[in-house]
Design an enzyme around this catalytic site. Structure first.
Site, mmCIF file in Angstrom:
data_model
loop_
_atom_site.group_PDB
_atom_site.id
_atom_site.type_symbol
_atom_site.label_atom_id
_atom_site.label_comp_id
_atom_site.label_asym_id
_atom_site.label_seq_id
_atom_site.Cartn_x
_atom_site.Cartn_y
_atom_site.Cartn_z
ATOM 1 C CG ASN A 118 -58.630 -20.203 -46.100
ATOM 2 O OD1 ASN A 118 -59.317 -20.842 -45.104
ATOM 3 N ND2 ASN A 118 -57.942 -19.290 -46.687
ATOM 4 C CE LYS B 147 -53.683 -8.881 -53.030
ATOM 5 N NZ LYS B 147 -54.233 -10.046 -52.821
ATOM 6 C CB SER C 97 -48.792 -12.504 -44.104
ATOM 7 O OG SER C 97 -49.439 -13.498 -44.215
ATOM 8 C CE LYS D 249 -49.219 -14.723 -55.113
ATOM 9 N NZ LYS D 249 -50.581 -14.227 -53.858
ATOM 10 C CE LYS E 123 -45.712 -11.837 -45.725
ATOM 11 N NZ LYS E 123 -46.110 -13.104 -46.261
ATOM 12 C CB THR F 94 -58.231 -13.982 -47.484
ATOM 13 O OG1 THR F 94 -56.514 -13.624 -47.172
ATOM 14 C CG2 THR F 94 -58.034 -13.382 -48.685
#
Length: 413
Positions: free
Chosen positions: A216, A90, A347, A102, A66, A185
């Site tokens: 954001n 994480k 997510s 990523k 992810k 987040t």
């Protein structure tokens, strides 16, 4: 120091506490796969434009990989490798059944039209569609991308593989996205900031906060803390730092940002306008929240920082050398692999809903997010106290231990 070297440094400090062999450390650090592809599009004026796209898949011991999809001029293999590794630790810290990945495209999206970004996204999917999917690698929004890019990505991927909205997260709510994903987040950052300052014996109304980066993540964190009675004395974006020693009106700031044609703070009244780099040096500030790019706190500027607490809303904002200095000075740093894990957590909730063909309410998403983040914070806080290490080292220890255990159970010697 390059991005992956910094990640390796933090990993190694935690691995020493876990008494791991050098061979096992290398096995856990080494990415499973690294992809570099050519992305070619025809621009609106008819010219051809060529870009380089990346996808690094770091580890799948605990589940599908992810990680975000980033469109930024600084995207390269080293950065993608570092951030993919960070995603592995994480997701393990917050105990999600994922590994880390990523990637993105090395491009400045502000220089391209909406139609060009769409063509770029579809061309990228054409190159990597066979290595991503709901059971292998699930991308999500990151710097320079948003729910619209996710929608294009999903549509192009489904042309090859058929209907399956779980291929990507951060989608529009109208297209199987999760409610609360865009705030996730920032909300996680706000939740853990509240929890941390309480543990440190501080009170919200007397804890002055400065937020570097009012995009954001920074804006949602600011809104959450403002509603929790924290005085937000400074925020910044590319147009500079906006400071008010008595506290900014965050609601007014958000309205201004929404009305600005480029979503910036430029021209905001009711605050002193300072240079961009002034925010890191402000005094008095109790909590500093870097929520922009990585690598902003270095050995060169760490001595100018007066905050007692740093909450890493961005990925990798503190260089290893600066982190050591902060630890020696007694500054409490809440690390990125915990502080900004709210996005990947929601997510995960979106992915779960897509797999179940069932939609959660916003209240349920927020409750589950708060529960997951609070539980992870407790694990890290207890680990730090038990081993007398920093919160960063404690978080890495938990993440590495969980990945190590999963790898051993799967047969890694």
């Amino acid at each position: 120091m390059k991005a992956f070297e910094a990640t390796r440094y933090f990993f190694s400090k935690a691995a020493e506490q876990l008494d791991m062999s050098d061979e096992l450390k290398e096995a856990l650090l080494m990415p499973d796969r690294e992809i570099q592809v050519q992305v070619t599009i025809r621009r609106d004026d008819g010219r051809l434009a060529n870009f380089v796209g990346f996808r690094v898949q770091h580890d799948h011991a605990r589940g599908p990989m992810k990680g975000g999809l980033r469109y930024h001029q600084e995207v390269d293999l080293d950065e993608s490798r570092a951030l993919a590794s960070l995603m592995t630790w994480k997701t393990a810290v917050v105990n999600l059944p994922y590994g880390g990945a990523k990637g993105g495209i090395g491009v400045d999206p502000s220089q391209f039209s909406c139609n060009e970004i769409e063509r770029m996204t579809r061309a990228f999917v054409d190159q990597i569609h066979d290595i991503v999917g709901p059971d292998t690698d699930i991308p999500a929004p990151d710097m320079g991308t948003d729910h619209q890019v996710m929608s294009w990505f999903r549509n192009q991927w489904e042309k090859y593989h058929g209907f399956n909205p779980a291929v990507i997260t951060g989608k529009p709510v109208e297209e199987y996205g999760a409610k609360g994903r865009e705030e996730a987040t920032g909300r996680g950052v706000g939740t853990l900031t509240q929890k941390l300052i309480k543990r440190l014996g501080m009170t919200p109304d007397k804890t002055r906060v400065a937020i570097q980066g009012f995009g954001n993540v920074g804006s949602h964190a600011g809104k959450f803390l403002y509603e929790g009675q924290f005085p937000i004395v400074a925020v910044s974006d590319i147009t500079g730092t906006y400071y008010n020693e008595d506290g900014l009106n965050i609601q007014k700031l958000l309205r201004h940002k929404l009305a600005h044609p480029k979503g910036l703070l430029e021209g905001f009244e009711g605050a002193e306008h300072l240079p961009l780099d002034a925010l890191l040096k402000l005094d008095p500030v109790d909590v500093l929240i870097p929520a922009a790019l990585g690598g902003v706190i270095t050995e060169d500027n760490v001595d100018t920082i007066k905050a007692k607490v740093i909450v890493e809303a961005a990925n990798g904002p503190v260089h290893p050398g600066a982190d050591d200095v902060l630890n020696e000075r007694g500054v409490t740093v809440l690390p990125d692999i915990l502080a900004n894990a709210g996005g990947v957590t929601v997510s995960y909730f979106e992915w779960v809903q897509n797999r179940q063909h069932y939609r959660w309410s916003l209240d349920r998403v927020r409750q589950e997010l708060d529960h997951t983040m609070n539980e992870a914070f407790e694990d890290v806080w207890q680990m730090a106290g038990q081993h007398e290490v920093s919160l960063r080292t404690a978080a890495y220890m938990i993440g590495i231990s969980r990945v190590r255990r999963a790898s051993e159970l799967a047969g890694l010697a």
